[in-house]
Design a protein around this motif. Structure first.
Motif, PDB file in Angstrom:
ATOM      1  N   GLU A 139       0.922  -4.520   1.833  1.00 45.23           N
ATOM      2  CA  GLU A 139       1.594  -2.959   1.509  1.00 45.23           C
ATOM      3  C   GLU A 139       2.938  -3.617   2.008  1.00 45.23           C
ATOM      4  O   GLU A 139       4.186  -2.855   2.109  1.00 45.23           O
ATOM      5  CB  GLU A 139       0.895  -1.740   2.849  1.00 45.23           C
ATOM      6  CG  GLU A 139      -0.527  -1.675   1.935  1.00 45.23           C
ATOM      7  CD  GLU A 139      -0.561  -0.741   0.720  1.00 45.23           C
ATOM      8  OE1 GLU A 139       0.683  -0.720  -0.202  1.00 45.23           O
ATOM      9  OE2 GLU A 139      -1.684  -0.524   0.150  1.00 45.23           O
ATOM     10  N   HIS A 144       7.734  -7.168   1.044  1.00 51.60           N
ATOM     11  CA  HIS A 144       6.737  -6.846  -0.249  1.00 51.60           C
ATOM     12  C   HIS A 144       5.405  -7.614  -0.859  1.00 51.60           C
ATOM     13  O   HIS A 144       5.834  -8.784  -0.848  1.00 51.60           O
ATOM     14  CB  HIS A 144       7.591  -6.269  -1.170  1.00 51.60           C
ATOM     15  CG  HIS A 144       6.778  -4.824  -1.412  1.00 51.60           C
ATOM     16  ND1 HIS A 144       7.065  -3.674  -1.197  1.00 51.60           N
ATOM     17  CD2 HIS A 144       5.912  -4.629  -2.524  1.00 51.60           C
ATOM     18  CE1 HIS A 144       6.394  -2.936  -2.271  1.00 51.60           C
ATOM     19  NE2 HIS A 144       5.231  -3.773  -3.168  1.00 51.60           N
ATOM     20  N   ALA A 368       2.241   1.136  -9.530  1.00 50.54           N
ATOM     21  CA  ALA A 368       1.545   0.584  -8.421  1.00 50.54           C
ATOM     22  C   ALA A 368       1.854  -0.592  -8.240  1.00 50.54           C
ATOM     23  O   ALA A 368       1.603  -1.545  -9.334  1.00 50.54           O
ATOM     24  CB  ALA A 368       0.785   0.520  -7.453  1.00 50.54           C
ATOM     25  N   HIS A 394      -2.330   6.874  -1.382  1.00 47.77           N
ATOM     26  CA  HIS A 394      -0.633   6.327  -0.580  1.00 47.77           C
ATOM     27  C   HIS A 394      -1.527   7.452   0.469  1.00 47.77           C
ATOM     28  O   HIS A 394      -0.366   8.186   0.718  1.00 47.77           O
ATOM     29  CB  HIS A 394       0.511   5.834  -0.780  1.00 47.77           C
ATOM     30  CG  HIS A 394      -0.009   4.942  -1.010  1.00 47.77           C
ATOM     31  ND1 HIS A 394       1.635   3.808  -1.193  1.00 47.77           N
ATOM     32  CD2 HIS A 394      -0.838   3.388  -0.434  1.00 47.77           C
ATOM     33  CE1 HIS A 394       1.125   2.837  -0.840  1.00 47.77           C
ATOM     34  NE2 HIS A 394       0.215   2.507  -1.225  1.00 47.77           N
TER      35      HIS A 394
HETATM   36  C1  GLV Z   1       1.468  -1.252  -3.775  1.00 43.36           C
HETATM   37  O1  GLV Z   1       0.781   0.337  -3.662  1.00 43.36           O
HETATM   38  C2  GLV Z   1       2.558  -0.219  -3.956  1.00 43.36           C
HETATM   39  O2  GLV Z   1       2.614  -0.140  -4.920  1.00 43.36           O
HETATM   40  O3  GLV Z   1       4.118  -0.519  -3.394  1.00 43.36           O
END
Ligand code: GLV
Ligand code: MN
Ligand code: MN
Length: 422
Positions: A139, A144, A368, A394
């Motif tokens: 996450e 990233h 995502a 999320h």
């Molecule tokens: C991960 O969940 C993203 O898409 O940032």
């Protein structure tokens, strides 16, 4: 022998793991290297031992569970088998966003554990090792797709020492706090070809499968992701005595930019999205006109050129807003992760497997980000989606029915089995 997952056990695992970092709002806050993350790592080690899987953690915190006693990953720079013995990898992540849901990452991680257990229990003959991989910090509290990035390239010591979490803490301190040597985090990459194939099961996190009445999403590709920070700087002043027209309030420029994000995304493509998920003003007091305002930006598009065009459009709009409000603005790019197309043969395998199991499939792209997009640069990679109720993710509202969890687990098991017997 019917080779299916044991949904009662997978459900129990998902429910147990959702307690690590459980929030009052009914969600999960499990940032990598937090206390909740330590708890889930301990739980995973226990589950691996019980299942007879060896466990190993590399220098950046990726965890590998393996059926036999071979060496995996690269805490000490070691490489995965390679050649004919190259393992099949399957897995996902166990970290979450703040107050996120119980399934994002946990589903693919625990279903992979269940797959490994079923192969062991049923003594299924496989030609290749199967390894469950649980990626660190997917996450992106620190970077990233942090852990999987460390598998496709080594971090330099300089880059590592500059990485800070959402709370401002340093990644190297977080690693040291786990009892690990931060230097080992610069030696985690595996060579291309060292992995036979990678497959990840994940909740869709959007509304498409549900709307189209499909049970399994066959992922065709993953969106490109950009992240960066804008800092507007104005002039700190007294909130009571400074006339409105004399202020240089950085939040005005920031607010103007944020209201323009929909139009900026639309100027690039219909698929583009841009989000500001963190806003902070300094020094941060109710009676002070702030000196600075920081915006954390996330922007995405399935095409790399359009992704970069969106970044440029955002920065240009920020400069315009700064000019209008007598501010300065600076931009720092955190990362760009390229969009990827997933391997056509893996797409076919996921689709034909799901169809054979009597499930309705839909080919679809992922909006995502996933570790699979890093893995796709290392090995043929596939992703299996299951529906998200009302498309929510999320968020504590994240939900997938147990029937869909079971379907996804069974498709994953059959795909991993097919890959491991190649
Ligand atoms: C991960 O969940 C993203 O898409 O940032
Ligand atoms: Mn997520
Ligand atoms: Mn995820």
């Amino acid at each position: 022998m019917s080779l299916t997952v044991r949904i009662d056990r997978l459900r129990r695992d998902l429910e147990q793991v959702s307690r690590f970092g459980a929030t009052a709002a009914g969600g999960v806050s499990r940032t990598s290297f937090s206390a909740a993350d330590r708890q889930v790592r301990e739980w995973l080690a226990g589950a691996a031992a019980q299942a007879g899987l060896t466990i190993r953690t590399d220098g950046i915190g990726n965890v590998f569970l393996r059926v036999d006693g071979g060496e995996v990953g690269g805490r000490d720079g070691g490489e995965v088998g390679g050649g004919d013995g190259a393992p099949v990898w399957t897995g996902s992540h166990l970290d979450s966003v703040p107050d996120g849901g119980a399934l994002d990452g946990a589903l693919g991680s625990l279903a992979a554990l269940e797959v490994a257990r079923r192969l062991v229990e049923e003594r299924v003959p496989v030609r290749r090792p199967v390894e469950v991989v649980v990626f660190a910090d997917e996450e992106g509290s620190y970077h990233h797709l942090c852990g999987s990035t460390g598998l496709v390239r080594n971090y330099s010591a300089d880059e590592l020492s500059g990485l800070r979490g959402r709370d401002g803490d340093r990644l190297v301190d977080a690693l040291a706090g786990m009892g690990w040597d931060p230097a080992a985090a610069t030696r985690t990459a595996v060579r291309p070809g060292a992995v036979h194939a990678f497959v990840e099961l994940h909740i869709e996190q959007g509304p498409i499968l549900e709307a189209r009445n499909a049970q399994i999403g066959v992922v065709t590709g993953i969106v490109g992701l950009g992240g960066g920070e804008l800092v507007f700087t104005g002039r700190q002043d007294h909130a009571g005595t400074t006339p409105m027209r004399l202020r240089q309030d950085p939040l005005r420029g920031a607010a103007e930019l944020v209201t323009r994000l929909p139009e900026l995304a639309a100027s690039v493509s219909q698929a583009a999205v841009a989000t500001c998920g963190i806003v902070s003003v300094q020094p941060g007091a109710g009676n002070v006109v702030p000196e600075t305002c920081r915006l954390q930006l996330d922007f995405r598009d399935p095409d790399r050129d359009r992704l970069l065009a969106l970044e440029q459009a955002i920065v240009a709009a920020a400069e315009q807003a700064a000019g209008r409000h007598q501010l300065r603005v600076s931009y720092h790019r955190d990362s760009i992760t390229d969009p990827v197309a997933l391997d056509p043969r893996m797409q076919d395998l996921v689709e034909s497997t799901a169809t054979r199991l009597g499930l309705r499939t839909l080919r679809m792209p992922s909006g995502a980000g996933h570790d699979a997009q890093n893995l796709a640069t290392l090995a043929p990679t596939g992703m299996i989606f299951v529906p998200s109720v009302a498309g929510r993710s999320h968020s504590p509202a994240e939900l997938t029915t147990w029937d869909d969890v079971e379907n996804g687990g069974n498709v994953l098991l059959a795909v991993v089995h097919a890959l491991a017997t190649e």
